[in-house]
Design an enzyme around this catalytic site. Sequence first.
Site, PDB file in Angstrom:
ATOM      1  N   ARG A 133       5.481  14.960  13.054  1.00 50.41           N
ATOM      2  CA  ARG A 133       5.982  15.890  12.986  1.00 50.41           C
ATOM      3  C   ARG A 133       7.508  15.485  13.244  1.00 50.41           C
ATOM      4  O   ARG A 133       8.024  16.652  12.971  1.00 50.41           O
ATOM      5  CB  ARG A 133       5.055  17.069  12.642  1.00 50.41           C
ATOM      6  CG  ARG A 133       3.794  16.237  11.839  1.00 50.41           C
ATOM      7  CD  ARG A 133       4.022  16.535  10.320  1.00 50.41           C
ATOM      8  NE  ARG A 133       2.944  15.735   9.734  1.00 50.41           N
ATOM      9  CZ  ARG A 133       2.591  15.353   8.201  1.00 50.41           C
ATOM     10  NH1 ARG A 133       4.493  15.356   7.639  1.00 50.41           N
ATOM     11  NH2 ARG A 133       2.362  14.844   7.968  1.00 50.41           N
ATOM     12  N   HIS A 174       7.727   3.401  14.588  1.00 49.94           N
ATOM     13  CA  HIS A 174       8.038   3.869  13.004  1.00 49.94           C
ATOM     14  C   HIS A 174       8.597   5.761  13.599  1.00 49.94           C
ATOM     15  O   HIS A 174       7.911   6.583  14.705  1.00 49.94           O
ATOM     16  CB  HIS A 174       6.321   4.307  12.324  1.00 49.94           C
ATOM     17  CG  HIS A 174       6.139   4.615  10.898  1.00 49.94           C
ATOM     18  ND1 HIS A 174       7.430   6.031  10.843  1.00 49.94           N
ATOM     19  CD2 HIS A 174       5.721   4.423  10.051  1.00 49.94           C
ATOM     20  CE1 HIS A 174       6.496   5.869   9.624  1.00 49.94           C
ATOM     21  NE2 HIS A 174       6.084   5.393   9.443  1.00 49.94           N
ATOM     22  N   ASP A 216       1.360   7.588  -3.308  1.00 48.51           N
ATOM     23  CA  ASP A 216       1.755   7.383  -2.145  1.00 48.51           C
ATOM     24  C   ASP A 216       0.838   8.361  -1.606  1.00 48.51           C
ATOM     25  O   ASP A 216       0.644   9.105  -0.672  1.00 48.51           O
ATOM     26  CB  ASP A 216       2.613   8.245  -1.329  1.00 48.51           C
ATOM     27  CG  ASP A 216       2.735   6.877   0.045  1.00 48.51           C
ATOM     28  OD1 ASP A 216       1.778   7.051   0.146  1.00 48.51           O
ATOM     29  OD2 ASP A 216       3.600   8.066   0.680  1.00 48.51           O
ATOM     30  N   HIS A 260       2.985  -3.404   6.185  1.00 49.21           N
ATOM     31  CA  HIS A 260       1.639  -2.187   6.219  1.00 49.21           C
ATOM     32  C   HIS A 260       0.725  -2.680   4.794  1.00 49.21           C
ATOM     33  O   HIS A 260       1.590  -2.196   3.528  1.00 49.21           O
ATOM     34  CB  HIS A 260       2.321  -1.026   5.276  1.00 49.21           C
ATOM     35  CG  HIS A 260       3.662   0.361   6.970  1.00 49.21           C
ATOM     36  ND1 HIS A 260       4.448   0.900   6.709  1.00 49.21           N
ATOM     37  CD2 HIS A 260       3.406  -0.424   8.066  1.00 49.21           C
ATOM     38  CE1 HIS A 260       5.112   1.382   8.089  1.00 49.21           C
ATOM     39  NE2 HIS A 260       4.278   0.515   8.630  1.00 49.21           N
ATOM     40  N   HIS A 289       2.205   1.387  -0.903  1.00 46.24           N
ATOM     41  CA  HIS A 289       3.628   2.280  -1.525  1.00 46.24           C
ATOM     42  C   HIS A 289       4.682   1.322  -3.141  1.00 46.24           C
ATOM     43  O   HIS A 289       4.688   1.688  -4.248  1.00 46.24           O
ATOM     44  CB  HIS A 289       4.799   1.832  -0.886  1.00 46.24           C
ATOM     45  CG  HIS A 289       4.659   2.665  -0.200  1.00 46.24           C
ATOM     46  ND1 HIS A 289       5.144   3.135   1.163  1.00 46.24           N
ATOM     47  CD2 HIS A 289       3.238   3.885   0.441  1.00 46.24           C
ATOM     48  CE1 HIS A 289       4.938   4.591   2.138  1.00 46.24           C
ATOM     49  NE2 HIS A 289       3.965   4.783   1.807  1.00 46.24           N
ATOM     50  N   TYR A 311       8.198  11.220  10.769  1.00 43.67           N
ATOM     51  CA  TYR A 311       8.083  11.487   9.165  1.00 43.67           C
ATOM     52  C   TYR A 311       9.080  13.033   8.895  1.00 43.67           C
ATOM     53  O   TYR A 311      10.121  12.832   8.123  1.00 43.67           O
ATOM     54  CB  TYR A 311       6.354  12.606   8.214  1.00 43.67           C
ATOM     55  CG  TYR A 311       5.827  11.369   8.381  1.00 43.67           C
ATOM     56  CD1 TYR A 311       5.956   9.680   7.972  1.00 43.67           C
ATOM     57  CD2 TYR A 311       4.340  11.342   8.600  1.00 43.67           C
ATOM     58  CE1 TYR A 311       4.985   9.172   7.599  1.00 43.67           C
ATOM     59  CE2 TYR A 311       3.785  10.691   8.788  1.00 43.67           C
ATOM     60  CZ  TYR A 311       3.504   9.799   9.024  1.00 43.67           C
ATOM     61  OH  TYR A 311       2.036   8.141   8.495  1.00 43.67           O
ATOM     62  N   GLU A 332      11.887   0.594   4.664  1.00 41.52           N
ATOM     63  CA  GLU A 332       9.897   1.268   4.131  1.00 41.52           C
ATOM     64  C   GLU A 332      10.493   1.160   2.322  1.00 41.52           C
ATOM     65  O   GLU A 332      10.814   1.864   2.230  1.00 41.52           O
ATOM     66  CB  GLU A 332       9.375   1.999   4.927  1.00 41.52           C
ATOM     67  CG  GLU A 332       8.259   1.640   4.371  1.00 41.52           C
ATOM     68  CD  GLU A 332       7.012   2.713   4.929  1.00 41.52           C
ATOM     69  OE1 GLU A 332       5.595   2.584   4.112  1.00 41.52           O
ATOM     70  OE2 GLU A 332       7.210   2.682   6.377  1.00 41.52           O
ATOM     71  N   HIS A 384      11.264   5.047   7.126  1.00 38.49           N
ATOM     72  CA  HIS A 384      10.860   5.870   5.801  1.00 38.49           C
ATOM     73  C   HIS A 384      13.131   6.509   4.573  1.00 38.49           C
ATOM     74  O   HIS A 384      13.223   6.964   6.079  1.00 38.49           O
ATOM     75  CB  HIS A 384      10.509   7.358   4.939  1.00 38.49           C
ATOM     76  CG  HIS A 384       9.166   6.728   5.585  1.00 38.49           C
ATOM     77  ND1 HIS A 384       8.230   7.596   5.570  1.00 38.49           N
ATOM     78  CD2 HIS A 384       8.301   5.635   5.755  1.00 38.49           C
ATOM     79  CE1 HIS A 384       7.413   7.084   6.051  1.00 38.49           C
ATOM     80  NE2 HIS A 384       7.128   6.080   5.815  1.00 38.49           N
ATOM     81  N   GLU A 427      -2.267   1.128   8.348  1.00 36.36           N
ATOM     82  CA  GLU A 427      -2.404   2.632   7.803  1.00 36.36           C
ATOM     83  C   GLU A 427      -3.126   3.373   6.871  1.00 36.36           C
ATOM     84  O   GLU A 427      -3.286   4.047   6.355  1.00 36.36           O
ATOM     85  CB  GLU A 427      -1.418   2.726   7.276  1.00 36.36           C
ATOM     86  CG  GLU A 427      -0.012   2.084   8.536  1.00 36.36           C
ATOM     87  CD  GLU A 427       1.702   2.505   7.407  1.00 36.36           C
ATOM     88  OE1 GLU A 427       1.893   3.252   7.847  1.00 36.36           O
ATOM     89  OE2 GLU A 427       2.027   3.171   6.399  1.00 36.36           O
ATOM     90  N   ASP A 480       5.174  -1.743   2.196  1.00 32.00           N
ATOM     91  CA  ASP A 480       4.257  -1.019   2.051  1.00 32.00           C
ATOM     92  C   ASP A 480       3.048  -1.478   0.719  1.00 32.00           C
ATOM     93  O   ASP A 480       3.832  -1.688  -0.211  1.00 32.00           O
ATOM     94  CB  ASP A 480       4.658   0.072   2.270  1.00 32.00           C
ATOM     95  CG  ASP A 480       2.878   0.865   2.782  1.00 32.00           C
ATOM     96  OD1 ASP A 480       2.098   0.963   1.295  1.00 32.00           O
ATOM     97  OD2 ASP A 480       3.101   1.955   3.553  1.00 32.00           O
ATOM     98  N   HIS A 514      -2.969   6.453  -0.074  1.00 27.40           N
ATOM     99  CA  HIS A 514      -3.570   5.481   0.774  1.00 27.40           C
ATOM    100  C   HIS A 514      -4.979   5.486   1.037  1.00 27.40           C
ATOM    101  O   HIS A 514      -5.665   6.346   0.913  1.00 27.40           O
ATOM    102  CB  HIS A 514      -3.043   5.040   2.727  1.00 27.40           C
ATOM    103  CG  HIS A 514      -1.927   5.632   3.030  1.00 27.40           C
ATOM    104  ND1 HIS A 514      -0.951   4.235   3.996  1.00 27.40           N
ATOM    105  CD2 HIS A 514       0.166   4.768   1.957  1.00 27.40           C
ATOM    106  CE1 HIS A 514       0.338   4.058   4.125  1.00 27.40           C
ATOM    107  NE2 HIS A 514       0.677   4.650   2.516  1.00 27.40           N
TER     108      HIS A 514
END
Length: 277
Positions: A37, A67, A224, A211, A179, A70, A142, A107, A256, A176, A226
Amino acid sequence: MYYIGNHLSASKGFAAMGRAAVKLGGNTFAFFTRNPRGGKAKAIDEKDIEKFLAFAKEHEFGKIVAHAPYTMNLCSAKEDIRKFSKEMIADDMKRMEYIPGNYYNFHPGSHTGQGVETGIEYIAQTLNEIITPEQSTTILLETMAGKGSEIGRNFEEIRTIIDKVELDDKLGVCFDTCHVWDAGYDIVDNLDGVLEEFDKVIGLDRLKAVHFNDSMNVCGSHKDRHQKIGQGNIGAEAMKRVALHPVLKGKPFILETPNDDEGYAAEIAMFKEWMGE
């Protein structure tokens, strides 16, 4: 050679992540460069890095996949968020050189109402400002599910970003499975066709990592969410076909899925069984 792993916590350092990956049966892993975050990154411990690099060599690790948080949005409508995001990715590029030759996935971002073209311009502008000829890290865009104002909801949007980046040899793509399925690419009944389209639009030489996630949603839902391997709408047989597809051989596959360590170990074991181990 195959490479399979999952997201691990970087809080205890690289050597600990390497040991955790092996304990789960993996030979690669992903990690967030800082809190998912956002926030300040942990100081680099060069002795820890040395231990990890030796451990990874001993255990024949594949490339690992960092990664970005976000909260990083290179194409936000708010200038302060774009500035913060640029500083974050620039700092991460410097930190990645302590583990040279690996991948940094992010992303592409959300244009937050400005439109795709404007969003893509902002993304490319930042990448042009922070990528250097000397860096050994490959930055991965991604593939996204397309929820809200996400950029990267189709292969064409990713291609357009790549075309606008001067040092595009430093760019690749993370594919992904959840995705692309949620974005409307039918990898269940037309995996070959999807990969052929990827090759036509982007080029399979750009596909660097996978992913590996099932999906809670139907194809084209743009949501989205998972799911554990074999428990979603993609399903175990289709996921197995992805794992065994020859054009994906040797890529790092990163789980993930919504799992604990026991669940990840079971999925890694399933993947290895598919590979004939």
